[in-house]
Design a protein around this motif. Structure first.
Motif, PDB file in Angstrom:
ATOM      1  N   ASP A  20     -49.003  98.424  -9.411  1.00 31.44           N
ATOM      2  CA  ASP A  20     -50.038  99.080  -9.003  1.00 31.44           C
ATOM      3  C   ASP A  20     -50.575  99.963 -10.254  1.00 31.44           C
ATOM      4  N   GLU A  23     -51.956  98.347 -13.422  1.00 32.24           N
ATOM      5  CA  GLU A  23     -53.138  98.037 -13.070  1.00 32.24           C
ATOM      6  C   GLU A  23     -54.169  99.232 -13.271  1.00 32.24           C
ATOM      7  N   ARG A  24     -53.726 100.078 -12.658  1.00 35.52           N
ATOM      8  CA  ARG A  24     -54.686 101.501 -12.336  1.00 35.52           C
ATOM      9  C   ARG A  24     -54.883 101.858 -14.009  1.00 35.52           C
ATOM     10  N   ASP A  27     -57.188  99.718 -15.842  1.00 38.56           N
ATOM     11  CA  ASP A  27     -58.633  99.704 -15.326  1.00 38.56           C
ATOM     12  C   ASP A  27     -59.217 100.940 -16.079  1.00 38.56           C
ATOM     13  N   GLU A  28     -58.422 102.060 -16.248  1.00 40.73           N
ATOM     14  CA  GLU A  28     -59.025 103.369 -16.695  1.00 40.73           C
ATOM     15  C   GLU A  28     -59.057 102.868 -18.225  1.00 40.73           C
ATOM     16  N   GLU A  30     -59.800 100.055 -19.739  1.00 42.27           N
ATOM     17  CA  GLU A  30     -60.931  99.024 -19.839  1.00 42.27           C
ATOM     18  C   GLU A  30     -62.401  99.469 -19.369  1.00 42.27           C
ATOM     19  N   ALA A  31     -62.305 100.690 -18.860  1.00 42.61           N
ATOM     20  CA  ALA A  31     -63.400 101.245 -18.403  1.00 42.61           C
ATOM     21  C   ALA A  31     -64.315 101.865 -19.725  1.00 42.61           C
ATOM     22  N   ARG A  77     -53.480  89.759 -18.254  1.00 43.47           N
ATOM     23  CA  ARG A  77     -54.389  90.673 -18.721  1.00 43.47           C
ATOM     24  C   ARG A  77     -53.899  91.594 -19.847  1.00 43.47           C
ATOM     25  N   TYR A  81     -55.731  92.315 -23.631  1.00 44.31           N
ATOM     26  CA  TYR A  81     -56.165  93.547 -23.838  1.00 44.31           C
ATOM     27  C   TYR A  81     -56.802  93.564 -25.426  1.00 44.31           C
TER      28      TYR A  81
END
Length: 112
Positions: A20, A23-24, A27-28, A30-31, A77, A81
């Motif tokens: 988790d 993944e978070r 997410d940060e 890739e944003a 994933r 990157y």
């Protein structure tokens, strides 16, 4: 961006909370604009110990398969990157953690 696998534990494991967390962090990352990704682990002679076998033992066959697929999807994933990825392997690197550092995540590895 630093991703510490230990989550404050002496020996990091690749359990659901760690997946988790990774993944978070992705997410940060890739944003925004992709920046280098540094994976760090334990500080007591163990980078990470792979899957949490006690957690896996509590899963039925289908849940265990789903957990494994989730881990592989996360490695894929990270492999895709777009910026530099590095694992600061500071000790033993076992099971899925070895796969994380060697195959999926880090074409570049460093050991102090």
């Amino acid at each position: 961006m630093r991703v510490d696998l230990s989550l404050g534990r002496r020996v990091p494991v690749l359990d659901a909370p760690t997946l988790d967390w990774i993944e978070r962090r992705l997410d940060e990352a890739e944003a925004g604009e992709a920046r280098p990704l540094l994976l760090t682990g334990g500080r007591h002679g163990v980078f990470a110990a792979g899957a949490d076998l006690a957690e896996l033992a509590r899963l039925d066959g289908r849940a265990a398969l789903d957990f494994s697929a989730r881990g592989q999807a996360l490695m894929d994933r990270i492999e895709r990157y777009p910026a530099l990825t590095v694992a600061a392997v500071s000790g033993r690197c076992i099971g899925g953690a070895f796969d994380l550092a060697r195959r999926a995540v880090c074409p570049r590895r460093a050991a102090p």
